[in-house]
Design an enzyme around this catalytic site. Structure first.
Site, mmCIF file in Angstrom:
data_model
loop_
_atom_site.group_PDB
_atom_site.id
_atom_site.type_symbol
_atom_site.label_atom_id
_atom_site.label_comp_id
_atom_site.label_asym_id
_atom_site.label_seq_id
_atom_site.Cartn_x
_atom_site.Cartn_y
_atom_site.Cartn_z
ATOM 1 N N CYS A 152 0.794 -1.234 0.000
ATOM 2 C CA CYS A 152 0.000 0.000 0.000
ATOM 3 C C CYS A 152 0.826 1.284 0.000
ATOM 4 O O CYS A 152 0.514 2.226 -0.738
ATOM 5 C CB CYS A 152 -0.919 0.021 1.216
ATOM 6 N N SER A 188 13.720 -0.716 3.124
ATOM 7 C CA SER A 188 13.003 -1.761 3.853
ATOM 8 C C SER A 188 12.248 -2.645 2.872
ATOM 9 O O SER A 188 11.920 -2.232 1.754
ATOM 10 C CB SER A 188 12.014 -1.138 4.843
#
Length: 313
Positions: A152, A188
């Site tokens: 998202c 990440s």
């Protein structure tokens, strides 16, 4: 979008992403109303972290407002795996959301794979991330009826960049960002790396920065592949040559020196704290927060998975 025309012409100012979020949420709401759908999300919160609690409240409010049943469960982290499996097996649950971190590290990676890819509205499972990195658009292969979901937060930033008019739609697919240089200070597995791959897939040269160094992401020789390479370019050099700078360092002590950022650069901040001085908007385009668009993408992913599930019946 018309709302950003003046900012983009002046190449400076602060961008409020609310119109972008509202556009996608309205699309979701219309689809639900038109088709009389009743999508249901089960969300698990194990933490007392105020940021996670606030985000869960905002997500719940947005979903309920847009016609999505949102069930938020406060649970003990040691019980989470069993509860996820229970939700996987419940045909009335169409999407599963976990507010991370839970344990941190590899244990959280494991939990991401406990969530069924068919209900993974965050797009964090190994299968969904594999599909993203290999530019696989459908979960059912050549049948091509069940669309994949994308994480998202990275998707939110792609939509923001697109709605600011940076994508050149006159170019071929995979080249819409051709000639653009992007620096992402975060690599990440949840945000930085997938975002680097997505922007490289669209033709940009991406400098991906973390504490271990800098890696360049570019589109590969074969369509849909990503080439990664080492570089001697420094962090300062990468930032200074960037058309788009994306910042996601979760520390109030980390700030990029504004002098490194060229005039007119689009600076997108997705960390909970601002990684650049707010005065940067006087010479560049600042997007200080993206959370509203992230929630809109969560709703969008849910509808995609809901549609995939009802097509099986």
């Amino acid at each position: 979008m018309e709302e950003y025309k003046e900012i983009m012409q002046n190449k400076k100012g602060k961008v409020d992403v609310t119109p972008i979020a509202n556009f996608f949420r309205e699309e979701v709401k219309q689809q639900i109303t038109k088709n009389c759908w009743k999508p249901r999300v089960v969300a698990f919160l194990t933490s007392d972290d105020q940021g996670a609690i606030d985000y869960s409240k905002w997500t719940k409010l947005a979903c309920q407002k847009d016609g999505i049943e949102f069930i938020l469960k406060r649970v003990e982290r040691v019980d989470l795996e069993d509860l996820i499996i229970e939700a996987n097996n419940d045909s009335c649950v169409h999407g599963i959301l976990v507010y991370y971190p839970v344990f941190g590290g590899m244990m959280d990676s494991y939990l991401q794979d406990v969530v069924s890819p068919t209900k993974d509205i965050e797009g964090l499972s190994t299968q969904n991330r594999f599909n993203l990195y290999h530019n696989i658009r459908f979960m059912d292969g050549e049948t091509a009826t069940k669309k994949c979901v994308i994480p998202c937060t990275p998707l939110a930033m792609v939509k923001i960049i697109d709605n600011l008019g940076i994508y050149d739609k006159s170019l071929a697919m995979g080249e819409h960002l051709k000639g653009k240089t992007v620096t992402i200070v975060n690599r990440s597995e949840i945000v930085g790396r997938p975002l680097a791959a997505m922007l490289a897939n669209d033709g940009a040269i991406v400098y991906s920065i973390d504490i271990n160094g800098i890696i360049i992401f570019q589109s590969g020789k074969r369509h849909g592949t990503i080439k990664m390479s080492e570089t001697n370019v420094t962090r300062e050099e990468a930032i200074s040559k960037s058309d788009i700078l994306i910042l996601g360092v979760p520390s109030p002590n980390y700030k990029v020196n504004s002098d490194l950022i060229q005039d007119g650069t689009i600076v997108i901040n997705f960390a909970g704290c601002l990684n650049v001085d707010e005065s940067i908007q006087e010479k560049s385009i600042l997007v200080p927060t993206i959370g509203k668009v992230t929630i809109a993408m969560l709703e969008r992913n849910l509808l995609r998975l809901f549609n995939n599930q009802i097509s099986n019946k």
